[in-house]
Scaffold this motif. Sequence first.
Motif, short mmCIF file in Angstrom:
data_model
loop_
_atom_site.label_atom_id
_atom_site.label_comp_id
_atom_site.label_asym_id
_atom_site.label_seq_id
_atom_site.Cartn_x
_atom_site.Cartn_y
_atom_site.Cartn_z
N MET A 68 8.84 49.83 32.14
CA MET A 68 8.82 50.58 33.22
C MET A 68 8.89 52.11 33.09
O MET A 68 8.57 52.97 33.87
CB MET A 68 9.98 50.54 34.24
CG MET A 68 10.10 48.96 34.51
SD MET A 68 8.71 48.54 35.35
CE MET A 68 8.96 49.49 36.99
N GLY A 69 9.01 52.27 31.54
CA GLY A 69 8.79 53.84 31.18
C GLY A 69 10.10 54.54 31.89
O GLY A 69 10.19 56.01 31.99
N ARG A 70 11.33 53.96 32.00
CA ARG A 70 12.39 54.73 32.72
C ARG A 70 13.85 53.93 32.20
O ARG A 70 13.61 52.65 31.75
CB ARG A 70 12.44 54.31 34.28
CG ARG A 70 11.34 54.97 34.90
CD ARG A 70 11.42 54.78 36.35
NE ARG A 70 10.35 55.15 37.09
CZ ARG A 70 10.06 55.06 38.48
NH1 ARG A 70 10.89 54.62 39.08
NH2 ARG A 70 8.87 55.59 38.91
N PRO A 71 14.75 54.88 32.21
CA PRO A 71 16.13 54.12 31.41
C PRO A 71 16.67 53.16 32.57
O PRO A 71 16.32 53.31 33.57
CB PRO A 71 16.86 55.53 31.28
CG PRO A 71 16.62 56.34 32.22
CD PRO A 71 14.97 56.24 32.20
N GLU A 72 17.55 52.50 32.12
CA GLU A 72 18.20 51.30 33.09
C GLU A 72 18.91 52.15 34.22
O GLU A 72 18.75 51.69 35.42
CB GLU A 72 19.31 50.49 32.12
CG GLU A 72 19.83 49.69 33.10
CD GLU A 72 21.03 48.62 32.33
OE1 GLU A 72 21.23 47.49 32.56
OE2 GLU A 72 21.97 49.46 31.69
N ARG A 73 19.53 53.39 34.10
CA ARG A 73 20.36 54.00 35.01
C ARG A 73 19.44 54.35 36.33
O ARG A 73 19.76 54.51 37.34
CB ARG A 73 21.11 55.19 34.70
CG ARG A 73 19.95 56.28 34.20
CD ARG A 73 21.17 57.60 33.77
NE ARG A 73 19.94 58.32 32.97
CZ ARG A 73 19.58 58.78 31.87
NH1 ARG A 73 20.23 57.61 30.77
NH2 ARG A 73 19.18 59.40 31.23
N ASP A 74 18.17 54.45 35.86
CA ASP A 74 17.17 54.91 36.97
C ASP A 74 16.63 53.64 37.43
O ASP A 74 15.86 53.72 38.92
CB ASP A 74 15.92 55.75 36.63
CG ASP A 74 16.24 56.97 35.88
OD1 ASP A 74 17.39 57.54 36.28
OD2 ASP A 74 15.55 57.91 35.22
N LEU A 75 16.78 52.58 37.28
CA LEU A 75 16.17 51.31 37.65
C LEU A 75 17.42 50.53 38.62
O LEU A 75 16.89 49.82 39.45
CB LEU A 75 15.77 50.19 36.64
CG LEU A 75 14.43 50.96 35.86
CD1 LEU A 75 14.07 49.89 34.62
CD2 LEU A 75 13.32 51.23 36.79
N LEU A 76 18.43 50.51 38.30
CA LEU A 76 19.45 49.78 38.78
C LEU A 76 19.55 50.17 40.56
O LEU A 76 19.79 51.55 40.78
CB LEU A 76 21.08 50.10 38.19
CG LEU A 76 21.00 49.69 36.62
CD1 LEU A 76 22.25 49.85 36.12
CD2 LEU A 76 20.63 48.07 36.60
N GLY A 77 19.81 49.33 41.10
CA GLY A 77 19.74 49.52 42.57
C GLY A 77 18.55 49.63 43.19
O GLY A 77 18.31 49.75 44.52
N LEU A 78 17.38 49.61 42.62
CA LEU A 78 16.14 49.47 43.20
C LEU A 78 15.63 48.21 43.52
O LEU A 78 15.93 47.19 42.83
CB LEU A 78 15.09 50.38 42.12
CG LEU A 78 15.20 51.79 41.87
CD1 LEU A 78 14.04 52.15 41.01
CD2 LEU A 78 15.17 52.55 42.85
#
Length: 723
Positions: A68-78
Amino acid sequence: MDSEDVPAVVPAGTVPEQADAVPDRAGDAAPLTAVLKQWALDQIPLPMALFDHRARAIAVNAAMERAMGRPERDLLGLRLGESGPDLLVQGLGPVDEVVERVLRDGASVPYEAYLRVPGESREHAWLLNLYPVKDADGRIRAMSVAGVDTTEQYRARRRLGVLNEVGLRIGTTLDVGRTADELAQVSTEHFADFAIVDLLDAAVRGEEADPAPPGGETVFRRSAQRSVLEGCPESVIPLGELHTYTAHSPPGRALGTGRAARYTVDDAHVRWWAADAPERAHSMTRYGVHSKLLVPLTARGVTLGLLILARHRTPEPFGEDDQFLAEELASRAALCVDNARRYTRERANALALQHSLLPHRAPRQAAVEAASRYLPAHSRAGVGGDWFDVIPLSGARVALVVGDVVGHGLQASATMGRLRTAVRTLADVDLAPDELLTQLDDLVLRLDREEQAAGGAPSGPGEGAGEFGATCLYAVYDPVARRCGVARAGHPPPALATPDGRVEFLDIPVGPPLGLGGLPFEVTEFDVPEGSVLALYTDGLVEAPDRDPNAGYELMRAALADPGAALEDTCDRVLRAVLPGRRADDMALLLARTRGLDEEHVATWELPSDPAIVSRARALAGARLADWGLEEAAFVTEMVVSELVTNALRYGSPPIRLRLIRDETLICEVSDAGSAAPHLRRARVYDEGGRGLLIVAQLTERWGSRHTGAGKTIWAEQALPRE
C-alpha cells in the motif's frame, strides 16, 4: 465486534516480559502464542490485513504496508476500498456487497483489484481473497484479506486479449485505408491517447514500396488518425495529405532500422520537432504529449509505413510492455495492409485490363445509337469478366453482345478479352447468332482442356465449364428489315422498350452456358419498331443476395419506361434504380436505340438470270447514285455491280437480287440462291476468269460474303465522297 474487543496487536520484533495467556487447542496457557502469531503474520510475504465486522482495518502485516505504500497507522480504521482512489472491482459488483457476503454469509470471495500506490507510474493487479474469521463457536467475528500480485498475469492476458481482438477487427476488408483506420482505432482503445498511421504513398496506390535513399526523404500519406479527444485536435496534417520524414528524424530512424522506438518528450525531442515542423511541436506541447512510441509497419521484409502513438491523458509513459504489444499489433496489421496493397494493385491491374478490352465508344452508324456502363464489384473477390460490345456488320447491320465470364481477377479479365476477340472474329464471318454461340462454346471447351493439360484443376462432375465457363447473349439487328435475331447461352433475357412506353423482357430460349458442349442454341427473331430501346445486361445488375430475384427485373422495367429519354440519362437512371447498395458482382449494361433505313437510303432490284442484265444493273445503280447526289462514286460502283452480278450469274443460282444501301458508307450487295462461297484468287496471264473479286477488293474498302437461309450475299463497301 469493535476494534477495542480484539486483543491488542503486539508490534513486530518485540517479546513482552509478561503476556496474557492465550489458551491453545489443548487448553493450556501459551503466553508466547500471540507474539508468535504476530511474527508469522508480519513475515508472511503475501500482503494480509484483518478487518472488524464494520470492515475497518484493525491489523495489517508488513507486506501489506509495502504494497500500500503506507505505514500501518495510516491504514488502521480505513474501510476496505478506502485504501486507494484507484481500487476497482471487475465482475463482482460493489465492494460493500462483497464484504457483506463475507461477514454475513461466511463466504470466501476472490476479488480483483487494480491499485496504483504513491511513487508508481503504473497500477498493479491484485487478486484478493476475502474470508471470514470465526471464533470457537463458529461465529463470524472478523474478516481477513490476503492478496497476490497478479500484474504480470494480468498484462499477459491483456496482451492476448488485444491481439485476439486485432485478429477480429483489423483486416476485415481488403481496403488499405480501412485497414489503417482499424489499426488506429484499436490502438487508442487500449493503450494510446493518440494514434497516427502514415503509409508510404506507393503502398496506398498498391505499388511496390521502394526503400528511401540514404539521407533522403520518403513520401507518406496520412492514412488514419484517432484520438481520445473528439476530432483529433492533436493532428496538424489532414487525413489523406502527403508529407515527408527526413532520414535524421526519429520517424526516419525508426523506419531505417525497422525497429520500434520510445521517446519521452524532453527538451532535445521538442527541439527536433520545432526544427523539423514547428506546428507539430506546438501541437505536442499544447496537448501535453509526454510520451511517444514509433513502430514501423513491416511485412514480408518491406516497410510499408509507420504507426505513431502518443500519450497525454494517460499519466504513465510507454513502457517495454507497451512497446512489445505495439510491435505485435503493428506486425499483424502490416500483413493486413500488405494484403490490401497487393489486392489494390491486382484490382487496379485487372481494372486497367478490363477497361482496355472494353469498347470506349461505339462506332457511329445508322443502325443503332448506343450507350453503356461497366462497374466492378465492391467485394474482395475483385474485378470480374463482364463485357459488352457493339460490332458493325455487313449490310448496315449491327451485332450487340453482352457476356459474363465465371470468376474474378486478372484471369477472368484475360479470359474475357479472349472471348471478346473471338466474338469479333466470328462476327466478321457473318455467322448467325446460334452458329456463333456454337463456335464460341467450342472455344471455351478448348480453353478449358488446355488449362487442365497445363496443370489446372479439372472440372468436377457436371461442371463442363471448368475454369473458363461463361454466359453470353448475341443479337443482330437489321435496320433495313427492322428485325432482330437473338440467341443466348445461359444469359439473362434482353429487355425491349418500345416507343409507346411498353417494356418487356423477351422470351428468348435460353441455351446452356458456354463450355458445356453438345447442346444446341436457338435463334429468336422479332420485329423492332424504330426508336425502341434494347437493353442487354449481366446478372450483376439485377440480382442481389439480399432481395427477391424478381425485384431487380421490376425495378429495371420501371427505369426503362421512358424510351424517348437520352440514353446516357437512361443508363444512369437504371443504375440508380436497380443496383444494390453494395455489389457482390460486377455488372455491364448496354442500351441501343434502334433506327431504320427507309427507301431514301435503300434501293433493291430483282434481276433475271440473263447475262444481258449486267448492263441494265449498272444503269440502275448509276441512276440511283444520281438521285442520291453521289455521281462521283458512279464509276467504281458500276464496276463493282458489274463484277458481282456477273459472279452471281456464273456461279450462283436464281433468284438474283441487287441492293444499294447508303449508310456511313456506300454498300453494294448481290444475293443469289447458291451456296458456293466466293474465293479471292490471283488470275494468271492467260486465264479468262478469276479477276472479278480481285477487282472488287482493290476498288473498295472491304468486301465479304455471308450465308443466309435462302443462299448467300456478296457485299462490298466503299467510302462516300466527302462533301
